[in-house]
Design a protein around this motif. Structure first.
Motif, PDB file in Angstrom:
ATOM      1  N   ALA A 145      64.229 -97.579  53.432  1.00 50.45           N
ATOM      2  CA  ALA A 145      64.577 -96.169  53.642  1.00 50.45           C
ATOM      3  C   ALA A 145      64.528 -95.388  52.331  1.00 50.45           C
ATOM      4  CB  ALA A 145      65.958 -96.064  54.273  1.00 50.45           C
ATOM      5  N   MET A 146      65.045 -95.981  51.270  1.00 51.85           N
ATOM      6  CA  MET A 146      65.017 -95.299  49.974  1.00 51.85           C
ATOM      7  C   MET A 146      63.596 -95.201  49.428  1.00 51.85           C
ATOM      8  SD  MET A 146      68.377 -96.643  48.074  1.00 51.85           S
ATOM      9  CE  MET A 146      69.728 -97.173  49.094  1.00 51.85           C
ATOM     10  N   LEU A 147      62.802 -96.233  49.674  1.00 50.65           N
ATOM     11  CA  LEU A 147      61.411 -96.189  49.238  1.00 50.65           C
ATOM     12  C   LEU A 147      60.656 -95.077  49.959  1.00 50.65           C
ATOM     13  CD1 LEU A 147      59.209 -97.465  47.505  1.00 50.65           C
ATOM     14  CD2 LEU A 147      58.712 -98.979  49.422  1.00 50.65           C
ATOM     15  N   LEU A 148      60.921 -94.897  51.244  1.00 57.38           N
ATOM     16  CA  LEU A 148      60.298 -93.804  51.981  1.00 57.38           C
ATOM     17  C   LEU A 148      60.768 -92.443  51.465  1.00 57.38           C
ATOM     18  CD1 LEU A 148      60.359 -95.182  55.624  1.00 57.38           C
ATOM     19  CD2 LEU A 148      58.385 -94.899  54.123  1.00 57.38           C
ATOM     20  N   VAL A 177      67.159 -92.263  40.308  1.00 52.27           N
ATOM     21  CA  VAL A 177      68.286 -92.890  41.008  1.00 52.27           C
ATOM     22  C   VAL A 177      67.794 -93.731  42.175  1.00 52.27           C
ATOM     23  CG1 VAL A 177      70.301 -92.387  42.435  1.00 52.27           C
ATOM     24  CG2 VAL A 177      69.979 -91.182  40.282  1.00 52.27           C
ATOM     25  N   LEU A 178      66.887 -93.191  42.974  1.00 51.50           N
ATOM     26  CA  LEU A 178      66.378 -93.937  44.117  1.00 51.50           C
ATOM     27  C   LEU A 178      65.591 -95.170  43.693  1.00 51.50           C
ATOM     28  CD1 LEU A 178      65.352 -90.984  46.412  1.00 51.50           C
ATOM     29  CD2 LEU A 178      67.184 -92.627  46.808  1.00 51.50           C
ATOM     30  N   THR A 179      64.827 -95.078  42.615  1.00 49.42           N
ATOM     31  CA  THR A 179      64.071 -96.232  42.130  1.00 49.42           C
ATOM     32  C   THR A 179      65.008 -97.328  41.642  1.00 49.42           C
ATOM     33  OG1 THR A 179      62.253 -94.773  41.515  1.00 49.42           O
ATOM     34  CG2 THR A 179      62.254 -96.965  40.545  1.00 49.42           C
ATOM     35  N   VAL A 197      60.904 -75.516  36.412  1.00 47.33           N
ATOM     36  CA  VAL A 197      61.438 -76.561  35.534  1.00 47.33           C
ATOM     37  C   VAL A 197      62.596 -77.285  36.206  1.00 47.33           C
ATOM     38  CG1 VAL A 197      62.577 -76.968  33.324  1.00 47.33           C
ATOM     39  CG2 VAL A 197      60.689 -75.345  33.476  1.00 47.33           C
ATOM     40  N   TRP A 198      63.474 -76.532  36.862  1.00 46.77           N
ATOM     41  CA  TRP A 198      64.638 -77.160  37.492  1.00 46.77           C
ATOM     42  C   TRP A 198      64.245 -78.021  38.682  1.00 46.77           C
ATOM     43  CZ3 TRP A 198      68.527 -77.825  34.673  1.00 46.77           C
ATOM     44  CH2 TRP A 198      68.852 -76.910  33.696  1.00 46.77           C
ATOM     45  N   LEU A 199      63.207 -77.631  39.384  1.00 46.79           N
ATOM     46  CA  LEU A 199      62.740 -78.467  40.492  1.00 46.79           C
ATOM     47  C   LEU A 199      62.239 -79.816  39.973  1.00 46.79           C
ATOM     48  CD1 LEU A 199      60.927 -75.975  42.851  1.00 46.79           C
ATOM     49  CD2 LEU A 199      62.905 -77.373  43.368  1.00 46.79           C
ATOM     50  N   TYR A 200      61.501 -79.786  38.892  1.00 41.60           N
ATOM     51  CA  TYR A 200      60.997 -81.044  38.332  1.00 41.60           C
ATOM     52  C   TYR A 200      62.123 -81.890  37.750  1.00 41.60           C
ATOM     53  CZ  TYR A 200      56.175 -79.707  39.060  1.00 41.60           C
ATOM     54  OH  TYR A 200      54.989 -79.360  39.630  1.00 41.60           O
ATOM     55  N   VAL A 201      63.097 -81.258  37.124  1.00 44.68           N
ATOM     56  CA  VAL A 201      64.236 -82.007  36.578  1.00 44.68           C
ATOM     57  C   VAL A 201      65.019 -82.673  37.709  1.00 44.68           C
ATOM     58  CG1 VAL A 201      66.471 -81.746  35.422  1.00 44.68           C
ATOM     59  CG2 VAL A 201      64.442 -80.643  34.473  1.00 44.68           C
ATOM     60  N   LEU A 202      65.314 -81.938  38.764  1.00 48.79           N
ATOM     61  CA  LEU A 202      66.048 -82.505  39.897  1.00 48.79           C
ATOM     62  C   LEU A 202      65.239 -83.581  40.615  1.00 48.79           C
ATOM     63  CD1 LEU A 202      67.701 -79.301  41.361  1.00 48.79           C
ATOM     64  CD2 LEU A 202      68.797 -81.145  40.084  1.00 48.79           C
ATOM     65  N   ALA A 203      63.947 -83.348  40.790  1.00 47.82           N
ATOM     66  CA  ALA A 203      63.105 -84.341  41.461  1.00 47.82           C
ATOM     67  C   ALA A 203      63.018 -85.622  40.650  1.00 47.82           C
ATOM     68  CB  ALA A 203      61.713 -83.774  41.701  1.00 47.82           C
ATOM     69  N   ALA A 211      58.461 -89.529  50.000  1.00 54.61           N
ATOM     70  CA  ALA A 211      58.554 -88.165  50.515  1.00 54.61           C
ATOM     71  C   ALA A 211      58.757 -87.160  49.381  1.00 54.61           C
ATOM     72  CB  ALA A 211      59.695 -88.062  51.520  1.00 54.61           C
ATOM     73  N   LEU A 212      59.582 -87.515  48.403  1.00 52.68           N
ATOM     74  CA  LEU A 212      59.786 -86.606  47.265  1.00 52.68           C
ATOM     75  C   LEU A 212      58.498 -86.405  46.474  1.00 52.68           C
ATOM     76  CD1 LEU A 212      63.278 -87.687  45.888  1.00 52.68           C
ATOM     77  CD2 LEU A 212      62.652 -85.486  46.854  1.00 52.68           C
ATOM     78  N   VAL A 213      57.739 -87.459  46.307  1.00 49.57           N
ATOM     79  CA  VAL A 213      56.463 -87.332  45.595  1.00 49.57           C
ATOM     80  C   VAL A 213      55.513 -86.440  46.388  1.00 49.57           C
ATOM     81  CG1 VAL A 213      54.425 -88.605  44.826  1.00 49.57           C
ATOM     82  CG2 VAL A 213      56.697 -89.509  44.355  1.00 49.57           C
ATOM     83  N   LEU A 214      55.452 -86.628  47.692  1.00 53.40           N
ATOM     84  CA  LEU A 214      54.574 -85.791  48.506  1.00 53.40           C
ATOM     85  C   LEU A 214      55.011 -84.332  48.515  1.00 53.40           C
ATOM     86  CD1 LEU A 214      53.826 -88.148  51.519  1.00 53.40           C
ATOM     87  CD2 LEU A 214      52.292 -87.473  49.670  1.00 53.40           C
TER      88      LEU A 214
END
Length: 76
Positions: free
Chosen positions: A7-10, A53-55, A41-47, A14-17
């Protein structure tokens, strides 16, 4: 553990897509509202923070699964 890891890998995928949405013409209009409201910039920092964290969680869950499998094979 495997289900949580998958689930976390998906979620990572999804975040990358989602980060690639502005690159595609048809999806550009759908993502335009997000990109105009929040500085890029903030979108990239948060992403990147979410991806990190997910990795870490996916790697930890996979390591725990391997540890349990090795203990089972050792007869414990």
């Amino acid at each position: 553990m495997p289900a949580a890891s998958a689930a976390m890998l998906l979620l990572v995928a999804a975040l990358v897509l989602v980060s690639l949405l502005p690159q595609f013409g048809a999806w550009h209009a759908a993502a335009a509202a997000i990109w105009e409201r929040v500085p890029i910039v903030w979108l990239y920092v948060l992403a990147n923070g979410a991806l990190f964290v997910l990795t870490v969680l996916v790697t930890t869950l996979n390591a725990a699964l391997i540890h349990c499998a090795l203990r089972c094979h050792a007869g414990e």
